[in-house]
Enzyme design. Structure first.
Site, short mmCIF file in Angstrom:
data_model
loop_
_atom_site.label_atom_id
_atom_site.label_comp_id
_atom_site.label_asym_id
_atom_site.label_seq_id
_atom_site.Cartn_x
_atom_site.Cartn_y
_atom_site.Cartn_z
CB SER A 12 -0.90 0.02 1.24
OG SER A 12 -1.41 1.33 1.40
CG HIS A 37 -3.88 -1.71 -1.58
ND1 HIS A 37 -5.01 -2.45 -1.91
CD2 HIS A 37 -4.23 -0.96 -0.50
CE1 HIS A 37 -5.98 -2.17 -1.05
NE2 HIS A 37 -5.55 -1.26 -0.20
CG ASP A 39 -5.05 2.17 1.10
OD1 ASP A 39 -6.02 1.40 0.94
OD2 ASP A 39 -3.95 1.80 1.56
CG MET A 41 -8.18 6.78 3.08
SD MET A 41 -7.31 6.71 4.65
CE MET A 41 -6.45 5.13 4.44
CG HIS A 70 -9.23 -0.07 -0.15
ND1 HIS A 70 -8.58 -0.31 1.05
CD2 HIS A 70 -10.56 -0.16 0.13
CE1 HIS A 70 -9.47 -0.53 2.00
NE2 HIS A 70 -10.68 -0.44 1.47
CG MET A 72 -11.18 2.87 2.63
SD MET A 72 -9.57 2.79 3.43
CE MET A 72 -8.52 2.99 1.99
CG MET A 141 -11.39 -3.28 5.56
SD MET A 141 -9.97 -2.78 4.56
CE MET A 141 -8.92 -1.95 5.75
CG ASP A 177 -6.15 -3.11 3.26
OD1 ASP A 177 -5.05 -2.85 3.79
OD2 ASP A 177 -6.78 -2.28 2.56
C1 DX5 Z 1 -6.07 1.09 5.85
C2 DX5 Z 1 -5.65 0.85 4.43
C3 DX5 Z 1 -4.56 -0.11 4.30
C4 DX5 Z 1 -3.30 0.29 4.99
C5 DX5 Z 1 -2.60 -0.94 5.46
O1 DX5 Z 1 -7.21 1.85 5.87
O2 DX5 Z 1 -6.73 0.39 3.66
O3 DX5 Z 1 -4.31 -0.46 2.95
O4 DX5 Z 1 -2.45 1.06 4.22
O5 DX5 Z 1 -1.51 -0.54 6.21
P1 DX5 Z 1 -0.71 -1.54 7.14
O6 DX5 Z 1 -0.22 -2.64 6.28
O7 DX5 Z 1 0.39 -0.67 7.68
O8 DX5 Z 1 -1.66 -2.00 8.20
ZN ZN Z 2 -6.37 -0.50 1.60
#
Ligand code: DX5
Ligand code: ZN
Length: 230
Positions: A12, A37, A39, A41, A70, A72, A141, A177
């Site tokens: 990620s 990956h 993320d 947000m 991904h 969110m 998750m 994840d």
């Molecule tokens: C959290 C993200 C993850 C995150 C994982 O909301 O969706 O993809 O980056 O990070 P680690 O591997 O550090 O838990």
């Molecule tokens: Zn993620």
């Protein structure tokens, strides 16, 4: 994108240097990752903000493997087209992001991209059942979404096992994840997961000037995951 259940490591970039995504992506791909990956947000669905489709479009030319986006964000439907145009290969939306996940998955499929469904830790495996025929990937998750570097939530392992039997022989990836390390990776591959997202687990200790650390981190997670995979 063809389907297989070989273990895939998807770093990620939430844990990468935000001022240097191009070089960071090159480094993790050179060091053997399978997917990248991304993320997204919105500061509303999750208590953190990252970036949107413009950034995804900017980093797309740097990705040679698979761009795994991904989302969110809520609402999600108004932005699907923009992330598809930005070049995502897989677009994953959260089942908790709105009342119409079936419509959301249809909208993702309509763009020609692979459709992912993400489940928060408090959401049961059964949420997948009614939309199984629209899903290419289910993302479990194993932390509450929003931040990297959180502790793996062990209670999710049973959910992975339930999803594995629900999916049976269908070509659907189970992605995990949150909190993935060489210690937690075998717990989820033994339960039936095949794609492992890792942010801090890949990036910590390394840099683009010292990318071997990324390679060692990826290899350690992969070895532990493969030894337990079923
Ligand atoms: C959290 C993200 C993850 C995150 C994982 O909301 O969706 O993809 O980056 O990070 P680690 O591997 O550090 O838990
Ligand atoms: Zn993620």
């Amino acid at each position: 994108m063809s389907f297989d259940r070989k273990i895939k490591i998807a770093p990620s970039i939430l844990s990468a240097d935000f001022a240097n995504f191009g070089q960071e992506i090159r480094a993790i791909e050179d060091q053997g990752c399978d997917w990248v990956h991304v993320d997204v947000m919105d500061g509303h669905f999750v208590p953190n903000l990252t970036f949107g489709p413009a950034m995804c479009k900017a980093i797309r030319p740097h990705i040679r493997t698979v761009m795994d986006v991904h989302l969110m964000i809520a609402p999600v439907d108004p932005y699907i087209e923009a992330f598809a145009e930005a070049g995502a290969d897989i677009i994953t939306a959260h089942v908790e992001a709105g009342p119409h996940i079936h419509r959301t998955l249809q909208a993702i499929r309509a763009t020609g991209k692979k459709a992912g469904l993400a489940l928060n830790p408090g959401t049961p495996a059964e949420a997948l059942a009614p939309v199984l025929d629209l899903v290419d990937l289910v993302c479990v998750m194993t932390v509450n979404p929003g931040f990297g570097g959180q502790k793996f939530i062990h209670s999710q392992i049973d959910k992975v096992r339930s999803l594995r039997s629900m999916i049976a022989g269908r070509p659907i990836h189970i992605e995990i994840d949150g909190g993935i390390t060489p210690e937690t990776a075998p717990l989820v591959t033994a339960a039936g997961a095949d794609v492992l997202v890792a942010g801090s687990g890949v990036f910590s200790g390394g840099s683009v000037a010292n990318p071997d650390v990324y390679g060692k981190n990826i290899a350690a997670i992969r070895a532990a995951a493969e030894a337990a995979a079923r």
